[in-house]
Design a protein around this motif. Structure first.
Motif, PDB file in Angstrom:
ATOM      1  N   GLU A  19       0.883  -1.219   0.041  1.00  0.00           N
ATOM      2  CA  GLU A  19      -0.020  -0.141   0.022  1.00  0.00           C
ATOM      3  C   GLU A  19       0.781   1.078  -0.039  1.00  0.00           C
ATOM      4  O   GLU A  19       1.920   1.253   0.543  1.00  0.00           O
ATOM      5  CB  GLU A  19      -0.901   0.156   1.302  1.00  0.00           C
ATOM      6  N   GLU A  20       0.328   2.120  -0.417  1.00  0.00           N
ATOM      7  CA  GLU A  20       1.005   3.672  -0.531  1.00  0.00           C
ATOM      8  C   GLU A  20       2.476   3.548  -0.865  1.00  0.00           C
ATOM      9  O   GLU A  20       3.373   4.239  -0.540  1.00  0.00           O
ATOM     10  CB  GLU A  20       0.945   4.069   0.936  1.00  0.00           C
ATOM     11  N   GLY A  21       2.774   2.658  -1.857  1.00  0.00           N
ATOM     12  CA  GLY A  21       3.994   2.831  -2.549  1.00  0.00           C
ATOM     13  C   GLY A  21       5.054   1.704  -1.957  1.00  0.00           C
ATOM     14  O   GLY A  21       6.314   1.827  -2.305  1.00  0.00           O
ATOM     15  N   LEU A  22       4.647   1.152  -0.718  1.00  0.00           N
ATOM     16  CA  LEU A  22       5.529   0.243  -0.226  1.00  0.00           C
ATOM     17  C   LEU A  22       5.670  -1.047  -1.111  1.00  0.00           C
ATOM     18  O   LEU A  22       4.709  -1.354  -1.578  1.00  0.00           O
ATOM     19  CB  LEU A  22       5.065  -0.162   1.314  1.00  0.00           C
ATOM     20  N   PRO A  23       6.811  -1.614  -1.229  1.00  0.00           N
ATOM     21  CA  PRO A  23       7.103  -2.926  -1.882  1.00  0.00           C
ATOM     22  C   PRO A  23       6.275  -4.180  -1.088  1.00  0.00           C
ATOM     23  O   PRO A  23       6.151  -4.245   0.225  1.00  0.00           O
ATOM     24  CB  PRO A  23       8.312  -3.349  -1.942  1.00  0.00           C
ATOM     25  N   VAL A  24       5.703  -5.085  -2.098  1.00  0.00           N
ATOM     26  CA  VAL A  24       4.995  -6.225  -1.647  1.00  0.00           C
ATOM     27  C   VAL A  24       6.024  -7.218  -1.136  1.00  0.00           C
ATOM     28  O   VAL A  24       6.985  -7.484  -1.978  1.00  0.00           O
ATOM     29  CB  VAL A  24       4.182  -6.773  -2.637  1.00  0.00           C
ATOM     30  N   LEU A  25       5.804  -7.544   0.114  1.00  0.00           N
ATOM     31  CA  LEU A  25       6.807  -8.736   0.615  1.00  0.00           C
ATOM     32  C   LEU A  25       6.576 -10.201   0.345  1.00  0.00           C
ATOM     33  O   LEU A  25       5.201 -10.403   0.042  1.00  0.00           O
ATOM     34  CB  LEU A  25       6.923  -8.528   2.131  1.00  0.00           C
ATOM     35  N   PRO A  26       7.193 -11.147   0.398  1.00  0.00           N
ATOM     36  CA  PRO A  26       8.840 -10.898   0.311  1.00  0.00           C
ATOM     37  C   PRO A  26       9.192 -10.385  -1.215  1.00  0.00           C
ATOM     38  O   PRO A  26       8.604 -10.609  -1.977  1.00  0.00           O
ATOM     39  CB  PRO A  26       9.140 -12.318   0.292  1.00  0.00           C
ATOM     40  N   ILE A  27      10.431  -9.735  -1.100  1.00  0.00           N
ATOM     41  CA  ILE A  27      10.876  -9.102  -2.069  1.00  0.00           C
ATOM     42  C   ILE A  27      12.526  -9.604  -2.273  1.00  0.00           C
ATOM     43  O   ILE A  27      13.219  -9.215  -1.247  1.00  0.00           O
ATOM     44  CB  ILE A  27      10.761  -7.553  -2.225  1.00  0.00           C
ATOM     45  N   THR A  28      13.137  -9.762  -3.185  1.00  0.00           N
ATOM     46  CA  THR A  28      14.470 -10.143  -3.469  1.00  0.00           C
ATOM     47  C   THR A  28      15.147  -8.919  -4.450  1.00  0.00           C
ATOM     48  O   THR A  28      14.558  -8.800  -5.420  1.00  0.00           O
ATOM     49  CB  THR A  28      14.327 -11.466  -3.994  1.00  0.00           C
ATOM     50  N   TRP A  29      16.123  -8.652  -4.165  1.00  0.00           N
ATOM     51  CA  TRP A  29      17.039  -7.751  -5.039  1.00  0.00           C
ATOM     52  C   TRP A  29      18.320  -8.484  -5.428  1.00  0.00           C
ATOM     53  O   TRP A  29      19.081  -9.069  -4.454  1.00  0.00           O
ATOM     54  CB  TRP A  29      17.542  -6.547  -4.225  1.00  0.00           C
ATOM     55  N   ARG A  30      18.476  -8.388  -6.572  1.00  0.00           N
ATOM     56  CA  ARG A  30      19.790  -9.138  -6.945  1.00  0.00           C
ATOM     57  C   ARG A  30      20.552  -8.243  -8.157  1.00  0.00           C
ATOM     58  O   ARG A  30      19.680  -7.606  -8.784  1.00  0.00           O
ATOM     59  CB  ARG A  30      19.419 -10.655  -7.717  1.00  0.00           C
ATOM     60  N   PRO A  31      21.674  -8.424  -8.175  1.00  0.00           N
ATOM     61  CA  PRO A  31      22.539  -7.645  -9.475  1.00  0.00           C
ATOM     62  C   PRO A  31      22.415  -8.283 -10.498  1.00  0.00           C
ATOM     63  O   PRO A  31      23.430  -9.107 -11.162  1.00  0.00           O
ATOM     64  CB  PRO A  31      23.761  -7.376  -8.910  1.00  0.00           C
ATOM     65  N   THR A  32      21.264  -8.269 -11.470  1.00  0.00           N
ATOM     66  CA  THR A  32      20.963  -9.028 -12.387  1.00  0.00           C
ATOM     67  C   THR A  32      21.849  -8.898 -13.802  1.00  0.00           C
ATOM     68  O   THR A  32      22.302  -9.836 -14.239  1.00  0.00           O
ATOM     69  CB  THR A  32      19.570  -8.756 -12.953  1.00  0.00           C
ATOM     70  N   ARG A  33      22.677  -7.689 -13.960  1.00  0.00           N
ATOM     71  CA  ARG A  33      23.577  -7.731 -15.069  1.00  0.00           C
ATOM     72  C   ARG A  33      25.038  -8.333 -14.695  1.00  0.00           C
ATOM     73  O   ARG A  33      25.235  -8.951 -15.487  1.00  0.00           O
ATOM     74  CB  ARG A  33      23.747  -6.017 -15.237  1.00  0.00           C
ATOM     75  N   THR A  34      25.162  -8.061 -13.547  1.00  0.00           N
ATOM     76  CA  THR A  34      26.462  -8.721 -12.891  1.00  0.00           C
ATOM     77  C   THR A  34      26.266 -10.171 -12.983  1.00  0.00           C
ATOM     78  O   THR A  34      27.387 -10.984 -13.446  1.00  0.00           O
ATOM     79  CB  THR A  34      26.704  -8.428 -11.276  1.00  0.00           C
ATOM     80  N   ARG A  35      25.079 -10.627 -12.704  1.00  0.00           N
ATOM     81  CA  ARG A  35      24.874 -12.273 -12.710  1.00  0.00           C
ATOM     82  C   ARG A  35      25.155 -12.977 -14.259  1.00  0.00           C
ATOM     83  O   ARG A  35      25.631 -13.886 -14.520  1.00  0.00           O
ATOM     84  CB  ARG A  35      23.681 -12.492 -11.976  1.00  0.00           C
ATOM     85  N   VAL A  36      24.456 -12.065 -15.157  1.00  0.00           N
ATOM     86  CA  VAL A  36      24.331 -12.440 -16.472  1.00  0.00           C
ATOM     87  C   VAL A  36      25.768 -12.682 -16.815  1.00  0.00           C
ATOM     88  O   VAL A  36      26.201 -13.641 -17.591  1.00  0.00           O
ATOM     89  CB  VAL A  36      23.583 -11.557 -17.465  1.00  0.00           C
ATOM     90  N   ILE A  37      26.541 -11.441 -16.691  1.00  0.00           N
ATOM     91  CA  ILE A  37      28.027 -11.381 -17.277  1.00  0.00           C
ATOM     92  C   ILE A  37      28.854 -12.667 -16.472  1.00  0.00           C
ATOM     93  O   ILE A  37      29.718 -13.324 -17.221  1.00  0.00           O
ATOM     94  CB  ILE A  37      28.618 -10.283 -16.920  1.00  0.00           C
TER      95      ILE A  37
END
Length: 171
Positions: A19-37
């Motif tokens: 709500e009100e711009g807060l992210p829906v949990l659970p949420i995962t952040w990963r460095p996708t460009r780094t992972r692809v390389i």
């Protein structure tokens, strides 16, 4: 305070994830460009070293014995495995806290342990200031995905820290 309850700030506004711009949990952040390389280079390294090991001469004037060729291919696999460690970092937020997976270690933090979320210009990843006075690198959130993506991830994480770090004691 129960982690799934709504909180009221000093203005009387209610907030909960989603709500009100807060992210829906659970949420995962990963460095996708780094992972692809990293994945691409690891596959290339293992494949090329394996190919070279298979093409090394086993007879003739300067033969390579089978154990040496196997070791050559194994070096490629070992190098790829080391590279894959670079693809491991991630940050997972859920109602109970934050899981920070860096290259070699995993840290589980409860929301009140996190005092501040920092990503200054030039920083390679987010730094978390903890209530113990220590700082913890959160390598899963990096500007390598783009400055806007990193800023949004930091804003989301800051809002979650603010929401869930409330203790009800006036602090």
């Amino acid at each position: 305070m129960a982690p799934n309850s709504e909180l009221s700030d000093s203005d009387g506004a209610l907030g909960s994830p989603g709500e009100e711009g807060l992210p829906v949990l659970p949420i995962t952040w990963r460095p996708t460009r780094t992972r692809v390389i990293v994945f691409a280079v690891a596959v290339l390294m293992a494949g090329s070293m394996g190919l070279v090991a298979a093409l090394l001469p086993s007879d003739g004037g300067a033969p390579w014995p089978l154990p040496d060729r196997i070791a050559f291919g194994g070096i490629g696999l070992a190098g790829a495995a080391v590279l894959l460690v670079l693809a491991r970092p991630k940050v997972v937020a859920d109602r109970g806290g934050l899981t920070v997976v860096n290259m070699l270690r995993t840290h589980r933090l409860e929301w009140p342990q996190i005092v501040r979320v920092n990503l200054r210009p030039g920083d390679p990843w987010v730094l978390l200031d903890l209530d113990s006075g220590d700082s913890l690198a959160a390598m899963g959130i990096q500007p390598s995905n783009g400055a806007g993506t990193a800023r949004q991830a930091v804003a989301d994480l800051r809002s979650l820290v603010e929401l869930y770090s409330y203790t009800g004691r006036g602090d």
